[in-house]
Design a protein around this motif. Sequence first.
Motif, PDB file in Angstrom:
ATOM      1  N   LEU A  78       0.835  -1.212   0.000  1.00  0.00           N
ATOM      2  CA  LEU A  78       0.000   0.000   0.000  1.00  0.00           C
ATOM      3  C   LEU A  78       0.870   1.263   0.000  1.00  0.00           C
ATOM      4  N   ILE A  79       1.889   1.273   0.834  1.00  0.00           N
ATOM      5  CA  ILE A  79       2.775   2.435   0.902  1.00  0.00           C
ATOM      6  C   ILE A  79       3.481   2.645  -0.429  1.00  0.00           C
ATOM      7  N   HIS A  80       3.902   1.562  -1.065  1.00  0.00           N
ATOM      8  CA  HIS A  80       4.539   1.680  -2.380  1.00  0.00           C
ATOM      9  C   HIS A  80       3.590   2.347  -3.382  1.00  0.00           C
ATOM     10  N   GLU A  81       2.325   1.985  -3.365  1.00  0.00           N
ATOM     11  CA  GLU A  81       1.349   2.605  -4.272  1.00  0.00           C
ATOM     12  C   GLU A  81       1.199   4.094  -3.971  1.00  0.00           C
ATOM     13  N   LEU A  82       1.206   4.470  -2.699  1.00  0.00           N
ATOM     14  CA  LEU A  82       1.146   5.889  -2.336  1.00  0.00           C
ATOM     15  C   LEU A  82       2.395   6.636  -2.814  1.00  0.00           C
ATOM     16  N   GLU A  83       3.545   6.015  -2.646  1.00  0.00           N
ATOM     17  CA  GLU A  83       4.792   6.637  -3.104  1.00  0.00           C
ATOM     18  C   GLU A  83       4.798   6.786  -4.623  1.00  0.00           C
ATOM     19  N   GLN A  84       4.245   5.815  -5.319  1.00  0.00           N
ATOM     20  CA  GLN A  84       4.135   5.921  -6.778  1.00  0.00           C
ATOM     21  C   GLN A  84       3.243   7.106  -7.148  1.00  0.00           C
ATOM     22  N   LEU A  85       2.118   7.259  -6.459  1.00  0.00           N
ATOM     23  CA  LEU A  85       1.254   8.412  -6.689  1.00  0.00           C
ATOM     24  C   LEU A  85       2.010   9.708  -6.442  1.00  0.00           C
ATOM     25  N   ALA A  86       2.746   9.785  -5.341  1.00  0.00           N
ATOM     26  CA  ALA A  86       3.497  11.000  -5.011  1.00  0.00           C
ATOM     27  C   ALA A  86       4.536  11.321  -6.079  1.00  0.00           C
ATOM     28  N   ASP A  87       5.267  10.305  -6.530  1.00  0.00           N
ATOM     29  CA  ASP A  87       6.309  10.519  -7.546  1.00  0.00           C
ATOM     30  C   ASP A  87       5.716  10.967  -8.873  1.00  0.00           C
ATOM     31  N   GLU A  88       4.631  10.332  -9.283  1.00  0.00           N
ATOM     32  CA  GLU A  88       4.008  10.666 -10.561  1.00  0.00           C
ATOM     33  C   GLU A  88       3.282  12.005 -10.517  1.00  0.00           C
ATOM     34  N   ALA A  89       2.793  12.381  -9.344  1.00  0.00           N
ATOM     35  CA  ALA A  89       2.046  13.634  -9.217  1.00  0.00           C
ATOM     36  C   ALA A  89       2.893  14.841  -9.584  1.00  0.00           C
ATOM     37  N   MET A  90       4.187  14.751  -9.359  1.00  0.00           N
ATOM     38  CA  MET A  90       5.078  15.883  -9.616  1.00  0.00           C
ATOM     39  C   MET A  90       5.054  16.322 -11.073  1.00  0.00           C
ATOM     40  N   ALA A  91       4.686  15.416 -11.972  1.00  0.00           N
ATOM     41  CA  ALA A  91       4.713  15.733 -13.398  1.00  0.00           C
ATOM     42  C   ALA A  91       3.334  15.688 -14.044  1.00  0.00           C
ATOM     43  N   THR A  92       2.287  15.674 -13.248  1.00  0.00           N
ATOM     44  CA  THR A  92       0.951  15.477 -13.791  1.00  0.00           C
ATOM     45  C   THR A  92      -0.002  16.571 -13.329  1.00  0.00           C
ATOM     46  N   GLU A  93      -0.607  17.267 -14.261  1.00  0.00           N
ATOM     47  CA  GLU A  93      -1.674  18.208 -13.910  1.00  0.00           C
ATOM     48  C   GLU A  93      -2.928  17.418 -13.612  1.00  0.00           C
ATOM     49  N   PRO A  94      -3.747  17.753 -12.676  1.00  0.00           N
ATOM     50  CA  PRO A  94      -3.651  18.861 -11.735  1.00  0.00           C
ATOM     51  C   PRO A  94      -2.999  18.468 -10.415  1.00  0.00           C
ATOM     52  N   LEU A  95      -2.192  17.391 -10.420  1.00  0.00           N
ATOM     53  CA  LEU A  95      -1.630  16.871  -9.171  1.00  0.00           C
ATOM     54  C   LEU A  95      -0.269  17.451  -8.798  1.00  0.00           C
ATOM     55  N   GLN A  96       0.247  18.380  -9.577  1.00  0.00           N
ATOM     56  CA  GLN A  96       1.609  18.873  -9.350  1.00  0.00           C
ATOM     57  C   GLN A  96       1.814  19.488  -7.968  1.00  0.00           C
ATOM     58  N   ALA A  97       0.787  20.054  -7.377  1.00  0.00           N
ATOM     59  CA  ALA A  97       0.925  20.693  -6.071  1.00  0.00           C
ATOM     60  C   ALA A  97       0.641  19.739  -4.912  1.00  0.00           C
ATOM     61  N   LEU A  98       0.436  18.451  -5.218  1.00  0.00           N
ATOM     62  CA  LEU A  98       0.130  17.438  -4.207  1.00  0.00           C
ATOM     63  C   LEU A  98       1.427  16.938  -3.573  1.00  0.00           C
ATOM     64  N   VAL A  99       1.510  17.005  -2.242  1.00  0.00           N
ATOM     65  CA  VAL A  99       2.728  16.615  -1.537  1.00  0.00           C
ATOM     66  C   VAL A  99       2.376  15.619  -0.434  1.00  0.00           C
ATOM     67  N   LEU A 100       3.029  14.465  -0.461  1.00  0.00           N
ATOM     68  CA  LEU A 100       2.853  13.456   0.581  1.00  0.00           C
ATOM     69  C   LEU A 100       3.563  13.938   1.840  1.00  0.00           C
ATOM     70  N   GLN A 101       2.831  14.012   2.948  1.00  0.00           N
ATOM     71  CA  GLN A 101       3.389  14.489   4.213  1.00  0.00           C
ATOM     72  C   GLN A 101       3.791  13.353   5.154  1.00  0.00           C
ATOM     73  N   SER A 102       2.923  12.331   5.272  1.00  0.00           N
ATOM     74  CA  SER A 102       3.220  11.243   6.202  1.00  0.00           C
ATOM     75  C   SER A 102       2.337  10.032   5.897  1.00  0.00           C
ATOM     76  N   VAL A 103       2.784   8.879   6.400  1.00  0.00           N
ATOM     77  CA  VAL A 103       2.005   7.644   6.314  1.00  0.00           C
ATOM     78  C   VAL A 103       2.163   6.916   7.649  1.00  0.00           C
ATOM     79  N   VAL A 104       1.038   6.500   8.216  1.00  0.00           N
ATOM     80  CA  VAL A 104       1.073   5.630   9.395  1.00  0.00           C
ATOM     81  C   VAL A 104       0.390   4.320   9.026  1.00  0.00           C
ATOM     82  N   ASN A 105       0.753   3.263   9.738  1.00  0.00           N
ATOM     83  CA  ASN A 105       0.185   1.948   9.444  1.00  0.00           C
ATOM     84  C   ASN A 105      -0.274   1.278  10.731  1.00  0.00           C
ATOM     85  N   SER A 106      -0.845   0.092  10.604  1.00  0.00           N
ATOM     86  CA  SER A 106      -1.445  -0.604  11.743  1.00  0.00           C
ATOM     87  C   SER A 106      -0.419  -1.130  12.744  1.00  0.00           C
TER      88      SER A 106
END
Length: 151
Positions: free
Chosen positions: A103-131
């Motif tokens: 799950l975290i890997h999928e979130l990191e993939q979203l964060a990495d790809e967001a940097m180059a994709t409109e309208p997600l360019q301003a999206l910044v991953l701040q933190s992840v907690v798990n069970s």
Amino acid sequence: MSTRYLPILQAITERLGEINPDRLVTREWKDFALRQDPDLRRGVWMVLFGGITRYPYETSDNGMDTDVLRASENGRVRISIVGQVLLETGATGLDVEEAEFVLIHELEQLADEAMATEPLQALVLQSVVNSQQIETPYAWVVSTWEVFEVN
């Protein structure tokens, strides 16, 4: 909620569905107990509006200059993305941890790809907690994101 935040929430929802098409991606929160086991076994992402963390009053329109954004037009938006997975009976804490790494890997993939994709360019991953393996066989992560600009 102002409708100007909906496009970024929708874009996140769509992109998560593309990253792993097997997962259910929704904009609606539901506890594990309210979900069907088949949905939980494939995994669920919930994209949730988390409010405005800050309004930039120091750069806002004081009523004199119409070319400057009003403070309420450029707030920092908080978004939570919550992932849930139900593992098979007999799963161990290490199995849960491994599912959470995925799950975290999928979130990191979203964060990495967001940097180059409109309208997600301003999206910044701040933190992840798990069970932390506490709710075996349930795996979950809660991520916090901030959008630094919404036009």
